[in-house]
Design a protein around this motif. Structure first.
Motif, mmCIF file in Angstrom:
data_model
loop_
_atom_site.group_PDB
_atom_site.id
_atom_site.type_symbol
_atom_site.label_atom_id
_atom_site.label_comp_id
_atom_site.label_asym_id
_atom_site.label_seq_id
_atom_site.Cartn_x
_atom_site.Cartn_y
_atom_site.Cartn_z
ATOM 1 N N HIS A 168 0.983 -1.170 0.062
ATOM 2 C CA HIS A 168 -0.015 0.032 -0.053
ATOM 3 C C HIS A 168 0.736 1.315 0.135
ATOM 4 O O HIS A 168 0.493 2.390 -0.145
ATOM 5 C CB HIS A 168 -0.788 0.066 1.140
ATOM 6 N N ASP A 169 2.006 1.148 0.445
ATOM 7 C CA ASP A 169 2.957 2.371 0.451
ATOM 8 C C ASP A 169 3.743 2.511 -0.940
ATOM 9 O O ASP A 169 4.368 3.657 -1.066
ATOM 10 C CB ASP A 169 3.929 2.324 1.218
ATOM 11 N N SER A 170 3.541 1.701 -1.923
ATOM 12 C CA SER A 170 4.300 1.765 -3.068
ATOM 13 C C SER A 170 3.426 1.416 -4.470
ATOM 14 O O SER A 170 3.862 0.940 -5.466
ATOM 15 C CB SER A 170 5.403 0.888 -3.321
ATOM 16 N N VAL A 171 2.201 1.735 -4.243
ATOM 17 C CA VAL A 171 1.333 1.428 -5.264
ATOM 18 C C VAL A 171 0.928 2.887 -6.092
ATOM 19 O O VAL A 171 0.731 4.014 -5.195
ATOM 20 C CB VAL A 171 0.027 0.849 -4.940
ATOM 21 N N LEU A 172 0.678 2.952 -7.402
ATOM 22 C CA LEU A 172 0.347 4.155 -8.232
ATOM 23 C C LEU A 172 -0.879 3.706 -9.052
ATOM 24 O O LEU A 172 -1.156 2.606 -9.554
ATOM 25 C CB LEU A 172 1.388 4.635 -8.918
ATOM 26 N N TRP A 173 -1.704 4.795 -9.406
ATOM 27 C CA TRP A 173 -2.705 4.840 -10.284
ATOM 28 C C TRP A 173 -2.711 5.558 -11.477
ATOM 29 O O TRP A 173 -1.906 6.550 -11.506
ATOM 30 C CB TRP A 173 -3.945 5.047 -9.665
ATOM 31 N N GLY A 174 -3.079 4.860 -12.812
ATOM 32 C CA GLY A 174 -3.046 5.935 -13.904
ATOM 33 C C GLY A 174 -4.252 5.497 -14.849
ATOM 34 O O GLY A 174 -4.423 4.411 -14.985
ATOM 35 N N THR A 175 -4.644 6.429 -15.763
ATOM 36 C CA THR A 175 -5.686 6.160 -16.658
ATOM 37 C C THR A 175 -5.243 5.555 -17.926
ATOM 38 O O THR A 175 -5.984 4.624 -18.736
ATOM 39 C CB THR A 175 -6.520 7.508 -17.072
ATOM 40 N N ASP A 176 -3.932 5.746 -18.515
ATOM 41 C CA ASP A 176 -3.444 5.322 -19.666
ATOM 42 C C ASP A 176 -4.056 6.089 -20.837
ATOM 43 O O ASP A 176 -4.013 5.419 -21.948
ATOM 44 C CB ASP A 176 -3.417 3.637 -19.701
ATOM 45 N N TRP A 177 -4.705 7.067 -20.578
ATOM 46 C CA TRP A 177 -5.411 7.917 -21.647
ATOM 47 C C TRP A 177 -4.025 8.177 -22.284
ATOM 48 O O TRP A 177 -3.033 8.645 -22.074
ATOM 49 C CB TRP A 177 -6.030 9.109 -21.241
ATOM 50 N N PRO A 178 -4.184 8.110 -24.004
ATOM 51 C CA PRO A 178 -5.381 7.817 -24.917
ATOM 52 C C PRO A 178 -5.628 6.558 -25.220
ATOM 53 O O PRO A 178 -6.257 6.312 -26.196
ATOM 54 C CB PRO A 178 -5.550 8.859 -26.098
ATOM 55 N N HIS A 179 -5.209 5.491 -24.285
ATOM 56 C CA HIS A 179 -5.385 4.103 -24.556
ATOM 57 C C HIS A 179 -5.099 3.498 -25.729
ATOM 58 O O HIS A 179 -5.612 3.083 -26.645
ATOM 59 C CB HIS A 179 -6.814 3.715 -24.321
ATOM 60 N N PRO A 180 -3.497 3.652 -26.016
ATOM 61 C CA PRO A 180 -2.918 3.178 -27.233
ATOM 62 C C PRO A 180 -3.094 1.633 -27.572
ATOM 63 O O PRO A 180 -3.270 0.680 -26.595
ATOM 64 C CB PRO A 180 -1.586 3.418 -27.243
ATOM 65 N N ASN A 181 -3.310 1.143 -28.869
ATOM 66 C CA ASN A 181 -3.280 -0.226 -29.203
ATOM 67 C C ASN A 181 -4.406 -0.869 -28.756
ATOM 68 O O ASN A 181 -4.311 -2.310 -28.607
ATOM 69 C CB ASN A 181 -1.949 -0.730 -28.762
ATOM 70 N N LEU A 182 -5.672 -0.395 -28.443
ATOM 71 C CA LEU A 182 -6.803 -1.106 -28.096
ATOM 72 C C LEU A 182 -7.566 -1.099 -29.307
ATOM 73 O O LEU A 182 -7.847 -0.508 -30.075
ATOM 74 C CB LEU A 182 -7.641 -0.411 -27.051
ATOM 75 N N THR A 183 -8.170 -2.255 -29.487
ATOM 76 C CA THR A 183 -8.842 -2.743 -30.883
ATOM 77 C C THR A 183 -10.137 -3.001 -30.633
ATOM 78 O O THR A 183 -10.931 -3.198 -31.505
ATOM 79 C CB THR A 183 -8.032 -3.529 -31.765
#
Length: 306
Positions: free
Chosen positions: A250-265
């Motif tokens: 819990h002291d070394s976790v991070l979060w992100g959106t990954d916008w604009p979400h490359p390579n999704l099909t």
């Protein structure tokens, strides 16, 4: 989103009208994994790129930031721009101190060039081991880069497939900087969260100086996005893996959106729903505060973290 480039066939453009999140992000939330693409007319894509995206500008990223209630961004250099960090650095500089950057550099990068990136707000480099995105990742060259950036206090972001960790772990452990793992090391969520493959990853994080992004459920999921009839919630098969990481580290976790979400099909996620996914993996306000605010501030804005 027109550019002088022809988009890769099948490429899905990012979601234009994200919903209002059902979960209110705490003040100071940091999106630690997002990108900018071009615009190609201003920041051309690299000749050696594996894909050609739609444009996704800094202004569009900042508009999404404000819509979702995010305070700051960490902008990761996109592989479609190669080692030309101009678009990323431009976005970081335009943020008014509300963004940091992760660069891609080559072994011959000079100390002067690294100093310019550091001044711009870059705080790390990315080593990509996904064969579909890069031609190769020669360890000797990457070790040279690691030695050059270590005096700056930067870290290394590593992107790999879970089945490749056994081969790569020794190299990762030899690097002279903290490590940040993208997308939980891309676990196979059809396997057990208590199985040997994910267990190897958890032991790797425990043994080394590693931060973990519990990001991209849309990229890891087999069960997929929410059903239109409301009978299925989003990315439920990823939840046990992300929750395990959040609770154990819990002291070394991070979060992100990954916008604009490359390579999704197959589908393009609604970023509002990605925010609403957070309390499923960080189930208390204390864990949410660490995941979204305290940990990323300590890593990227240590002088401002309280």
């Amino acid at each position: 989103m027109s550019t002088p480039f022809t988009k890769t066939p099948g490429w899905l453009d990012w979601y234009q009208n994200p919903s209002e999140p059902a979960f209110a992000l705490p003040p100071g939330t940091v999106d630690t994994h997002c990108h900018v693409f071009g615009p190609g007319a201003e920041f051309p894509y690299a000749p050696e790129r594996k894909y050609t995206p739609c444009d996704a500008s800094k202004d569009q990223l900042f508009a999404l930031r404000d819509h979702l209630g995010i305070s700051r961004n960490v902008i990761v250099q996109a592989t479609c721009h190669g080692a030309d960090n101009s678009a990323m650095a431009d976005a970081v500089k335009a943020s008014g101190g509300r963004a940091r950057g992760i660069a891609t550099v080559r072994p011959d990068v000079t100390d002067a060039e690294l100093a310019v990136l550091d001044e711009a707000g870059v705080r790390g480099v990315r080593f990509n081991f996904l064969k579909r995105l890069v031609n190769s990742a020669p360890k000797d060259d990457l070790a040279v880069i690691a030695r050059k950036i270590a005096p700056l206090g930067w870290h290394i972001v590593i992107y790999f497939e879970s089945q490749d960790l056994a081969e790569l772990e020794g190299f990762f452990g030899s690097l002279p900087t903290p490590l940040v793992v993208d997308h939980m090391g891309r676990p196979d969520v059809t396997q057990s969260v208590d199985g040997p493959e994910f267990g190897r990853f958890l032991r790797f994080v425990e043994r080394h100086d590693v931060w973990v992004k519990v990001s991209c459920p849309e990229r890891l999921s087999v069960s997929g996005p929410p059903a239109l009839d409301g009978e299925r919630e989003a990315y439920t098969d990823v939840v046990p893996f992300a929750r395990r990481v959040v609770e154990e580290f819990h002291d070394s976790v991070l979060w992100g959106t990954d916008w604009p979400h490359p390579n999704l099909t197959d589908h393009m996620p609604d970023d509002g729903l990605l925010v609403s996914y957070v309390p499923h993996v960080a189930v208390t306000s204390e864990l949410q505060q660490k995941l979204l605010v305290d940990n990323p501030m300590r890593l990227y804005w240590p002088g401002e973290w309280v």
